[in-house]
Motif scaffolding. Sequence first.
Motif, PDB file in Angstrom:
ATOM      1  N   VAL A 195       0.822  -1.206   0.000  1.00 22.02           N
ATOM      2  CA  VAL A 195       0.000   0.000   0.000  1.00 22.02           C
ATOM      3  C   VAL A 195       0.859   1.261   0.000  1.00 22.02           C
ATOM      4  CG1 VAL A 195      -1.969  -1.096   1.111  1.00 22.02           C
ATOM      5  CG2 VAL A 195      -0.189  -0.070   2.529  1.00 22.02           C
ATOM      6  N   ARG A 196       2.112   1.137   0.470  1.00 24.97           N
ATOM      7  CA  ARG A 196       3.009   2.286   0.438  1.00 24.97           C
ATOM      8  C   ARG A 196       4.443   1.816   0.224  1.00 24.97           C
ATOM      9  NH1 ARG A 196       2.256   4.857   5.165  1.00 24.97           N
ATOM     10  NH2 ARG A 196       4.318   5.109   6.090  1.00 24.97           N
ATOM     11  N   HIS A 197       5.130   2.462  -0.684  1.00 24.29           N
ATOM     12  CA  HIS A 197       6.491   2.093  -1.067  1.00 24.29           C
ATOM     13  C   HIS A 197       7.344   3.359  -0.966  1.00 24.29           C
ATOM     14  CE1 HIS A 197       9.239   0.177  -4.415  1.00 24.29           C
ATOM     15  NE2 HIS A 197       9.935   0.760  -3.448  1.00 24.29           N
ATOM     16  N   GLU A 198       8.348   3.325  -0.063  1.00 21.60           N
ATOM     17  CA  GLU A 198       9.230   4.476   0.121  1.00 21.60           C
ATOM     18  C   GLU A 198      10.672   4.073  -0.154  1.00 21.60           C
ATOM     19  OE1 GLU A 198       8.707   6.007   4.028  1.00 21.60           O
ATOM     20  OE2 GLU A 198       6.648   6.696   3.672  1.00 21.60           O
ATOM     21  N   ASP A 199      11.392   4.929  -0.863  1.00 22.55           N
ATOM     22  CA  ASP A 199      12.793   4.683  -1.212  1.00 22.55           C
ATOM     23  C   ASP A 199      13.626   5.794  -0.590  1.00 22.55           C
ATOM     24  OD1 ASP A 199      15.225   4.136  -2.313  1.00 22.55           O
ATOM     25  OD2 ASP A 199      14.476   3.785  -4.335  1.00 22.55           O
ATOM     26  N   TRP A 200      14.353   5.452   0.499  1.00 21.22           N
ATOM     27  CA  TRP A 200      15.182   6.434   1.200  1.00 21.22           C
ATOM     28  C   TRP A 200      16.606   6.336   0.689  1.00 21.22           C
ATOM     29  CZ3 TRP A 200      13.870   6.397   7.155  1.00 21.22           C
ATOM     30  CH2 TRP A 200      12.502   6.616   7.316  1.00 21.22           C
ATOM     31  N   TRP A 201      17.079   7.348  -0.029  1.00 18.62           N
ATOM     32  CA  TRP A 201      18.437   7.356  -0.545  1.00 18.62           C
ATOM     33  C   TRP A 201      19.422   7.644   0.595  1.00 18.62           C
ATOM     34  CZ3 TRP A 201      18.185  10.376  -5.853  1.00 18.62           C
ATOM     35  CH2 TRP A 201      17.340   9.679  -6.703  1.00 18.62           C
ATOM     36  N   ASP A 202      20.514   6.875   0.598  1.00 17.53           N
ATOM     37  CA  ASP A 202      21.502   6.972   1.676  1.00 17.53           C
ATOM     38  C   ASP A 202      20.847   6.832   3.054  1.00 17.53           C
ATOM     39  OD1 ASP A 202      23.776   7.260   0.093  1.00 17.53           O
ATOM     40  OD2 ASP A 202      23.396   9.401  -0.164  1.00 17.53           O
ATOM     41  N   LYS A 203      19.741   6.079   3.069  1.00 19.47           N
ATOM     42  CA  LYS A 203      19.013   5.784   4.312  1.00 19.47           C
ATOM     43  C   LYS A 203      18.497   7.042   5.009  1.00 19.47           C
ATOM     44  CE  LYS A 203      21.698   1.575   5.179  1.00 19.47           C
ATOM     45  NZ  LYS A 203      22.460   0.792   6.177  1.00 19.47           N
ATOM     46  N   LYS A 204      18.367   8.126   4.240  1.00 18.48           N
ATOM     47  CA  LYS A 204      17.862   9.367   4.815  1.00 18.48           C
ATOM     48  C   LYS A 204      16.372   9.489   4.532  1.00 18.48           C
ATOM     49  CE  LYS A 204      22.256  11.798   4.145  1.00 18.48           C
ATOM     50  NZ  LYS A 204      22.934  12.917   3.434  1.00 18.48           N
ATOM     51  N   PRO A 205      15.601   9.915   5.537  1.00 11.81           N
ATOM     52  CA  PRO A 205      14.152  10.073   5.318  1.00 11.81           C
ATOM     53  C   PRO A 205      13.871  11.031   4.170  1.00 11.81           C
ATOM     54  CG  PRO A 205      14.702  10.274   7.647  1.00 11.81           C
ATOM     55  CD  PRO A 205      15.996  10.258   6.906  1.00 11.81           C
TER      56      PRO A 205
END
Length: 830
Positions: free
Chosen positions: A781-791
């Motif tokens: 239902v929700r897909h988030e991609d955090w670059w360099d593990k940053k919000p």
Amino acid sequence: MIVAVSGMDSLGERAAKMREALQKSQTITDNVVTILGSFDSRLSVLETAMRPTQIRTHAIRKAHENIDKTLKAAEVILTQFDASRQAEAKILKGPHEDLESYLEAINQLRSNIRFFSGNKGFKSSDAVINNANTLLTKAISKLEDEFKQLLALYSKPVEPDRLFECLPESMRPSSESPGNQFSGKNHHHEHQNGTSETGGFKHLTLIPPRILPLLHDLALQMVQAGNQQQLLRIYRDTRSSVLEESLRKLGVEKLNKEDVQRMQWEVLEAKIGNWIHFMRIAVKVLFVGERRVCDQIFEGFDTLLDQCFAECTTSSVSMLLSFGDAIARSKRSPEKLFVLLDMYEIMRELHSEVEGVFGGKACNEIRESTFGLTKRLAQTAQETFGDFEEAVEKDATKTAVLDGTVHPLTSYVINYVKFLFDYQTTLKQLFQEFESSGETNSQLANVTMRIMQALQTNLDGKSRQYRDPALTHLFLMNNIHYMVRSVRRSEAKDLLGDDWVQRHRRVVQQHANQYKRNGWSKILQCLSTQGLTSSGGGGSAVPGEGGSGSGASRGLIKDRFKTFNVQFEELHQKQSQWTVPDTELRESLRLAVAEVLLPAYRSFIKRFGPLVESGKNPQKYIRYTAEDLERMLGEFFEGKTLNEPRRPYFPTLSITNSCLIFKKIAMENNISPKDKEDETRECCSKESCEYKPTKPVSDDIMPHILNLYGSCATPRDFEIYASNASFEDPLMCAHGVKQIKSAFYSLSKILIDNKQNYKFLGRSIDMISLIKLYVEDGKVVRHEDWWDKKPLRNRETIEFPLAGRFMETLRRGSMLATHAMMGFGKDPSN
């Protein structure tokens, strides 16, 4: 002679005969006169004898005429009585069975009343008139009930779909949008439901055409009976509630300033977008349709027509305008400027329609409230300009960009200004609201210049946070160059002018020169010949070249090389982490440094290199060739992370209670796909104590996620998403499966090169990303991609909320552009 005598004799004879004839005629005449005289006396006697008979005959004729008149009068009276009885019978039956006959009976009663009112001599006239008036009152009362029932029967709230069908195709809400969100074209089927096309908008049929003449006749009778107020009340109460309910079904809400203040920005922004469409639908479709109904029912009664229309639409207009008024009066913020301009734009667009539909004295209040909202929106937008300028100048964000790149505030402000130029026409109209004279272009230019100056003032303050002067000037160079480049590529150039552009390009060059002076003057001193002359101390010396006749100490030369190596390595380590995002500017800055550094280094090596090379361990001092330095300069300003090699990534999976988390783990090129998957599993078990290898959701989802990030997705891979799923990374924010498809289908075309490293604006982006998948009922239902593990950067995670909100808007805009470019989520053909 004989002949002449003969002629005379003949004439004499004739004369004698004539005399004889005349005598006879006279005798006859006398006889006739005598006879006629006797007749005259006889006729006188006869006339005297006939006079009594004539008198009696005249009297008889007069009597007959009187009898005829009396009979005719009686017949007329009897006819009126008979018509009155027939009308009474029809009225007592009521209007339900035969409305037309009922209306004829009322007209007959009115005719009877007029007749007997004009014949007061008739003994029973007053009684007949009173009876007819009583019957007429009952008839009108039943007529009111019939009008009310007929109007109510055919007055039903309009369903949103019917309203949408009246819009031009390009304005209809998307069939895929939740809650009828207006996002452009869709493919609704057009129903032929009594609609006709006018200027792109179709006519809405609110009441069947066959019913309108009946309602008109009923209204006419009520007006003739003096019941205008009852008619007005019935129409207002019936139609007003229907219009309000139609708007509620469409999604219109009556909100106040406090309601608006409590809303999340995303919710409020969506409501504003819908309100703009609601206004267009209400004015151009719903109210126009109501006006046509009023025109037909109250035809011939202009004053009553306008009053009925005004009273039945007042509450609906108030409901619509309440939201716009709440926005105009709510707390101002820069991100509201564009929606305020959108709202102002629609109000200006509807100006002529409001004038036409709500014409007449009775609608004055509605027109004034509508135009008053237009003025308030313009006032709020203008004040927001001032707020934005002040907010930019006084932004106290303490977080510095460590690599000296373009500050988020700069990109925010520049994009803000760019968006302003999409509203040039609207802004000119807005300025004219308050300026009776003056060139609107110059006003817009003044506003833009003030905003740019406020940004520069703020950047100057932010640049003082850097301890390294070279980084200070690099930061200012990057940001002012970004401003100049953006202005040159937009319509702002026409307003600000070439002079502004050239002046700020010189400022960029000045900061570039200051960067070179502060960043490289110290290391260039290591390559100078000052202080290298032999002082007769320890260590061997070499004769000076170029005819100087002086020598240099080997120890000093070695120290110079060692110092150069240390300083250059420090510069390389530090400045390879700095960023110059513009490719052309980055290359020109590297070239400017190389043009100063490399000739000096080559000259120093040529002159003093042999002295070091003839001693022990020359490589300890002369570590680099000029080519090495040139290659290493090519790594400056790339924004690299220390000790992070550039390697391809591969996703691995770990599972927590409520979400799936993928980590793009950098792996060596020689690892096989099977080993990669094994290592993925191993990594999962190490990183998440809640990992369960047999968990069905991971087995179902993981292969599809690998395909998505491997740029080999198929339509089946997107079946893991719920229909209302969302995807968000630092570049995009997608809503719905089709937009998610566009985001991933575009990867190989936009973001990933042949090594599967991210690239954005020509810049390589190698990072370790944290990907979060929130799963419900086996669907993402929700897909988030955090670059360099940053919000993700938004108003909650950025210290400057204004910039956070704008970044959210940019991600949505980037997604919509990509969505359109990728054919709105169309699956690629194999």
